[in-house]
Write a protein that holds these residues in place. Structure first.
Motif, PDB file in Angstrom:
ATOM      1  N   MET A  79       0.931  -1.037   0.050  1.00 33.85           N
ATOM      2  CA  MET A  79       0.230   0.308  -0.143  1.00 33.85           C
ATOM      3  C   MET A  79       0.999   1.569  -0.084  1.00 33.85           C
ATOM      4  SD  MET A  79      -3.134  -0.655   2.519  1.00 33.85           S
ATOM      5  CE  MET A  79      -4.788  -2.245   1.646  1.00 33.85           C
ATOM      6  N   LEU A  80       2.168   1.511   0.985  1.00 31.33           N
ATOM      7  CA  LEU A  80       2.963   2.492   0.411  1.00 31.33           C
ATOM      8  C   LEU A  80       3.160   2.592  -0.525  1.00 31.33           C
ATOM      9  CD1 LEU A  80       4.789   2.075   4.428  1.00 31.33           C
ATOM     10  CD2 LEU A  80       2.516   3.744   3.442  1.00 31.33           C
ATOM     11  N   SER A  81       3.439   1.422  -1.160  1.00 30.73           N
ATOM     12  CA  SER A  81       4.538   1.921  -2.691  1.00 30.73           C
ATOM     13  C   SER A  81       3.370   1.968  -3.292  1.00 30.73           C
ATOM     14  CB  SER A  81       4.934   0.483  -2.982  1.00 30.73           C
ATOM     15  OG  SER A  81       3.702  -0.180  -3.570  1.00 30.73           O
ATOM     16  N   MET A  82       1.774   2.121  -3.448  1.00 29.13           N
ATOM     17  CA  MET A  82       1.006   2.087  -3.967  1.00 29.13           C
ATOM     18  C   MET A  82       0.254   3.804  -3.511  1.00 29.13           C
ATOM     19  SD  MET A  82      -2.106  -1.035  -4.230  1.00 29.13           S
ATOM     20  CE  MET A  82      -1.812  -0.877  -3.243  1.00 29.13           C
ATOM     21  N   THR A  83       1.226   4.430  -3.331  1.00 26.88           N
ATOM     22  CA  THR A  83       0.618   5.918  -2.750  1.00 26.88           C
ATOM     23  C   THR A  83       1.610   6.619  -4.026  1.00 26.88           C
ATOM     24  OG1 THR A  83       2.470   6.062  -1.473  1.00 26.88           O
ATOM     25  CG2 THR A  83       0.573   5.514  -0.738  1.00 26.88           C
ATOM     26  N   VAL A  84       2.710   5.669  -4.659  1.00 28.81           N
ATOM     27  CA  VAL A  84       4.017   6.715  -5.713  1.00 28.81           C
ATOM     28  C   VAL A  84       3.279   5.909  -6.814  1.00 28.81           C
ATOM     29  CG1 VAL A  84       5.774   6.351  -6.224  1.00 28.81           C
ATOM     30  CG2 VAL A  84       5.820   6.862  -3.814  1.00 28.81           C
ATOM     31  N   ILE A  85       3.260   4.561  -6.853  1.00 21.70           N
ATOM     32  CA  ILE A  85       2.712   4.060  -8.306  1.00 21.70           C
ATOM     33  C   ILE A  85       1.332   3.285  -8.205  1.00 21.70           C
ATOM     34  CG2 ILE A  85       3.407   2.011  -9.717  1.00 21.70           C
ATOM     35  CD1 ILE A  85       5.678   1.999  -8.415  1.00 21.70           C
ATOM     36  N   SER A  86       0.345   4.044  -8.445  1.00 25.16           N
ATOM     37  CA  SER A  86      -1.547   3.680  -8.347  1.00 25.16           C
ATOM     38  C   SER A  86      -1.684   2.074  -9.287  1.00 25.16           C
ATOM     39  CB  SER A  86      -1.825   4.416  -9.098  1.00 25.16           C
ATOM     40  OG  SER A  86      -3.328   4.332  -9.567  1.00 25.16           O
ATOM     41  N   PRO A  87      -2.622   1.612  -9.005  1.00 25.71           N
ATOM     42  CA  PRO A  87      -2.977   0.397  -9.382  1.00 25.71           C
ATOM     43  C   PRO A  87      -4.288   1.276 -10.463  1.00 25.71           C
ATOM     44  CG  PRO A  87      -3.947   0.244  -7.633  1.00 25.71           C
ATOM     45  CD  PRO A  87      -2.401   1.258  -7.250  1.00 25.71           C
ATOM     46  N   MET A  88      -4.428   1.876 -10.014  1.00 27.40           N
ATOM     47  CA  MET A  88      -5.997   2.623 -10.985  1.00 27.40           C
ATOM     48  C   MET A  88      -5.850   3.083 -12.917  1.00 27.40           C
ATOM     49  SD  MET A  88      -7.676   2.088  -8.334  1.00 27.40           S
ATOM     50  CE  MET A  88      -9.697   2.494  -9.231  1.00 27.40           C
ATOM     51  N   ASN A  89      -4.522   2.695 -12.860  1.00 31.54           N
ATOM     52  CA  ASN A  89      -4.495   2.973 -14.536  1.00 31.54           C
ATOM     53  C   ASN A  89      -5.407   1.845 -15.027  1.00 31.54           C
ATOM     54  OD1 ASN A  89      -2.900   0.626 -14.111  1.00 31.54           O
ATOM     55  ND2 ASN A  89      -1.130   0.830 -15.133  1.00 31.54           N
ATOM     56  N   ARG A  90      -5.749   0.678 -15.015  1.00 33.49           N
ATOM     57  CA  ARG A  90      -6.487  -0.332 -15.324  1.00 33.49           C
ATOM     58  C   ARG A  90      -6.841  -1.214 -14.083  1.00 33.49           C
ATOM     59  NH1 ARG A  90      -6.577   2.410 -19.554  1.00 33.49           N
ATOM     60  NH2 ARG A  90      -6.018   2.407 -21.532  1.00 33.49           N
ATOM     61  N   PRO A  91      -7.935  -0.538 -13.275  1.00 31.74           N
ATOM     62  CA  PRO A  91      -8.259  -0.912 -12.032  1.00 31.74           C
ATOM     63  C   PRO A  91      -8.775  -2.311 -11.821  1.00 31.74           C
ATOM     64  CG  PRO A  91      -9.937   0.693 -12.980  1.00 31.74           C
ATOM     65  CD  PRO A  91      -8.612   0.653 -13.789  1.00 31.74           C
ATOM     66  N   TRP A  92      -9.889  -2.630 -13.020  1.00 32.94           N
ATOM     67  CA  TRP A  92     -10.122  -3.774 -13.190  1.00 32.94           C
ATOM     68  C   TRP A  92      -9.509  -5.234 -13.874  1.00 32.94           C
ATOM     69  CZ3 TRP A  92     -14.611  -4.344 -10.689  1.00 32.94           C
ATOM     70  CH2 TRP A  92     -15.708  -6.301 -10.729  1.00 32.94           C
ATOM     71  N   ARG A  93      -8.569  -4.995 -14.619  1.00 36.58           N
ATOM     72  CA  ARG A  93      -7.446  -5.778 -14.590  1.00 36.58           C
ATOM     73  C   ARG A  93      -6.730  -5.959 -13.936  1.00 36.58           C
ATOM     74  NH1 ARG A  93      -2.641  -2.962 -17.842  1.00 36.58           N
ATOM     75  NH2 ARG A  93      -2.877  -2.550 -16.079  1.00 36.58           N
TER      76      ARG A  93
END
Length: 425
Positions: free
Chosen positions: A286-300
């Motif tokens: 989760m801390l890494s996701m503050t920098v690299i978001s998983p929301m570019n293709r969220p459903w995939r």
């Protein structure tokens, strides 16, 4: 589409933390979760120590899930029409009282007055009371968070909120297992009560937030509106359903006391580390996701994460080495955290302000109690087919659910976060 509603792709990782009230909210969530996770560890280990029955562990989850699900819709209705700070004070006070009662009945000096045969039923009853509090808690905090940060920071605040929860889920189980192992259950409950009290204090630093929903129709119609909203939204319904079935079949965490006590033989200290391993994987991710978001293709990314979660469950079930087990639990938490961030962001974006409590209540019915019902499923299957086959079966079913969901929702695979935000218009 209004420009103010577009989710900005470039936001500093600390953006939500600049809001003082959000920091108080995180403190409340952290200390409460710390206490809750400590309690979950020692309740499971203590009950298994007294019964040696994996089904008894499943009943712990069921005792919490039944009231949480039963009261969830009403809890959402109350959260929408209530002032949030006052509601949270009442909820936390109820949890505090239940925890004090569990302290009393498990204290050694009380054994002369409370026979061992009464301890487990009383603990189940207090767990039931905490489950009732949870039915109001989830809608209340979901509604509150949307009022203390601007809409453009919902993904960032969701990440910090989940990270705070996971950080407490790392420290809580580890502390619970170690304190229980060295000092016993009574001292552990004193620590738990102290942290619940601190979370109560944090609530006083929140502002008063009047309700955004004033009911003008019957309670039945109001509740029906919330349910209909969820079932008409394909992505929200799909995300909730996917998480419901994956956590239901992948609820192997309920069986950790069996692995710690009988398979790996690492005691309560090892159990605390095992509970903490999954949360460590989650918070690092989760801390890494503050920098690299998983929301570019969220459903995939959501489908990939659930598949990885199921695979990690299978590997955990087959492992006979304590350190490999910790690694697989770490991976389980990492994959689960991705799905949590994606699902919570989708819910925040697609839910109107006046309906947040009721939509969160539906989410509680789908997901908030799937951990506990999944715990019961794991305990039951472990009793029927033994522990390791039950865990492998659960992981395999999770992967199957992800595969079926992929085939049913191919149209959502390529959607970006901005396109999801535009769906509600």
């Amino acid at each position: 589409m209004e420009n103010s509603d577009i989710i900005e792709p470039k936001i500093p990782f600390y953006a939500a933390l600049l809001y003082r009230e959000f920091r108080s909210y995180l403190g409340m969530r952290f200390f409460f979760t710390f206490a809750y996770q400590m309690q979950a560890v020692i309740i499971g280990f203590h009950i298994y120590h007294l019964t040696k029955d994996p089904l008894a562990l499943g009943l712990v989850g069921l005792c919490e899930a039944i009231p949480a699900i039963s009261i969830a819709l009403y809890g959402g209705y109350v959260a929408d029409k209530s002032e949030k700070r006052g509601l949270l004070l009442k909820i936390f006070s109820g949890v505090f009282l239940c925890t004090v009662i569990m302290l009393i009945v498990t204290t050694e000096s009380m054994h002369a007055y409370v026979p061992t045969s009464y301890i487990i039923p009383i603990m189940y009853l207090m767990i039931f009371g905490i489950g009732m509090a949870r039915g109001f808690f989830s809608p209340a905090i979901f509604s509150l968070m949307a009022q203390i940060v601007p809409k453009k920071l919902y993904p960032n605040s969701s990440t910090w909120n989940s990270s705070s929860w996971q950080a407490a889920s790392i420290l809580g189980p580890a502390a619970g297992g170690i304190i229980y192992g060295y000092y016993g259950i009574t001292v552990t409950y004193y620590v738990i009560i102290a942290f619940v009290f601190i979370s109560l204090v944090c609530i006083f630093f929140l502002k008063s937030h009047p309700p955004t929903f004033i009911p003008k129709e019957s309670i039945v119609k109001s509740l029906t509106e919330g349910v209909q909203f969820v079932f008409k939204n394909k992505m929200m319904l799909g995300a909730m359903s996917l998480d419901l079935f994956s956590v239901f079949f992948g609820g192997a965490v309920a069986l950790l006391p069996v692995f710690a006590n009988d398979i790996l033989k690492v005691g309560s200290e090892g159990l605390g580390l095992m509970r903490a391993a999954a949360s460590t994987g989650a918070v690092v991710t989760m801390l890494s996701m503050t920098v690299i978001s998983p929301m570019n293709r969220p459903w995939r990314n959501l489908l990939i994460a659930v598949t990885g979660f199921g695979t990690s469950i299978i590997c955990f079930g087959l492992s006979k080495n304590f350190y490999l087990t910790l690694a697989f639990l770490f991976m389980e938490g990492a994959f689960d955290s991705v799905s949590v961030i994606i699902r919570s962001t989708i819910m925040q974006l697609l839910t109107p302000d006046e309906m947040r409590g009721r939509v969160s209540a539906v989410n509680t019915m789908f997901i908030g109690s799937s951990n506990e019902i999944g715990a019961f499923e794991s305990g039951l299957t472990a009793k029927l087919m033994r522990t390791v086959p039950a865990v492998v079966f659960g992981g395999g079913m999770t992967i199957l659910v992800a595969g079926i969901t992929y085939l049913k929702t191919k149209s959502l695979i390529k959607l970006s976060l901005q396109e999801i935000n535009e769906q509600k218009r």
